[in-house]
Design a protein around this motif. Structure first.
Motif, PDB file in Angstrom:
ATOM      1  N   ILE A 223       0.821  -1.211   0.000  1.00  0.00           N
ATOM      2  CA  ILE A 223       0.000   0.000   0.000  1.00  0.00           C
ATOM      3  C   ILE A 223       0.854   1.261   0.000  1.00  0.00           C
ATOM      4  O   ILE A 223       0.525   2.239  -0.680  1.00  0.00           O
ATOM      5  N   HIS A 224       1.968   1.248   0.716  1.00  0.00           N
ATOM      6  CA  HIS A 224       2.804   2.461   0.757  1.00  0.00           C
ATOM      7  C   HIS A 224       3.315   2.821  -0.641  1.00  0.00           C
ATOM      8  O   HIS A 224       3.390   4.008  -0.981  1.00  0.00           O
ATOM      9  N   ASN A 225       3.644   1.814  -1.462  1.00  0.00           N
ATOM     10  CA  ASN A 225       4.081   2.096  -2.830  1.00  0.00           C
ATOM     11  C   ASN A 225       2.945   2.687  -3.664  1.00  0.00           C
ATOM     12  O   ASN A 225       3.151   3.609  -4.443  1.00  0.00           O
ATOM     13  N   VAL A 226       1.748   2.144  -3.477  1.00  0.00           N
ATOM     14  CA  VAL A 226       0.577   2.643  -4.206  1.00  0.00           C
ATOM     15  C   VAL A 226       0.329   4.109  -3.864  1.00  0.00           C
ATOM     16  O   VAL A 226       0.042   4.929  -4.730  1.00  0.00           O
ATOM     17  N   LEU A 227       0.472   4.446  -2.586  1.00  0.00           N
ATOM     18  CA  LEU A 227       0.220   5.815  -2.123  1.00  0.00           C
ATOM     19  C   LEU A 227       1.391   6.755  -2.400  1.00  0.00           C
ATOM     20  O   LEU A 227       1.250   7.972  -2.284  1.00  0.00           O
TER      21      LEU A 227
END
Length: 192
Positions: free
Chosen positions: A42-46
């Motif tokens: 999720i951190h990469n997506v955000l």
């Protein structure tokens, strides 16, 4: 008589795969859509540091997991499957979420024999312990680990798991499809 030991992940598998998106968009002041969620991290997506996401998650994990919407037909399908099969939930959720997860499953009338909150994405050993016949999952890396260890995996389709599959993984799109596949497996096993 119990026919199959069915192991099932929770987040993104019985729940909506993108339940966290609105909450994260608001918190991090982003505007990410479901279509943009093309990886599991999720951190990469955000577009944020992993440490920032982990801080957010640790502060909000109880709120995030308390009221996730279920995928369509999950309750009905699991009620049918639980009549003749053992249902085991095997989740990578943090161990501090054990009681909340039991409460969530009971509140949503989800039948199950047992719940294992591992605090880790490595599920192979638990699948072996449970003599798992089929594992239902949404995380691609988990599916690869499980299938490489010899387990049949049904991978619920999401934008973040559309990668090459091996012969032990079957991509599925909904819980009705899962039910049909498991029923066929049961018929095949009875015919032997």
């Amino acid at each position: 008589m119990v026919n199959l030991n069915i192991c099932i992940d929770i987040d993104g598998t019985i729940t909506d795969a993108y339940y966290w998106l609105d909450f994260c968009n608001e918190y991090f002041n982003t505007n990410i859509t479901k279509e943009q969620v093309t990886e599991y991290s999720i951190h990469n997506v955000l577009g944020i540091e992993e440490e920032s996401y982990n801080e957010f998650y640790n502060k909000n994990k109880f709120i995030l997991h308390e009221d996730q919407p279920l995928r369509e037909n999950v309750q009905e399908i699991l009620a049918k499957l639980s009549e003749d099969n053992s249902i085991y939930f095997v989740t990578a959720r943090d161990k501090s979420l054990s009681m909340l997860t039991h409460r969530y499953l009971r509140k949503n009338n989800i039948p199950y024999n047992d719940l294992f909150v591992l605090g880790s994405h490595y599920k192979v050993d638990k699948a072996k312990d449970l003599n798992c016949d089929i594992f239902i999952e949404d995380n691609y890396e988990n599916a690869i680990q499980l299938s490489t260890a010899g387990f049949k995996v049904l991978l619920l389709d999401t934008n973040y798991n559309r990668h090459t599959l091996n012969e032990n993984i079957t991509r599925v799109h909904n819980w009705n499809e899962i039910y049909e596949i498991i029923e066929k497996l049961l018929l095949q096993s009875k015919a032997m």
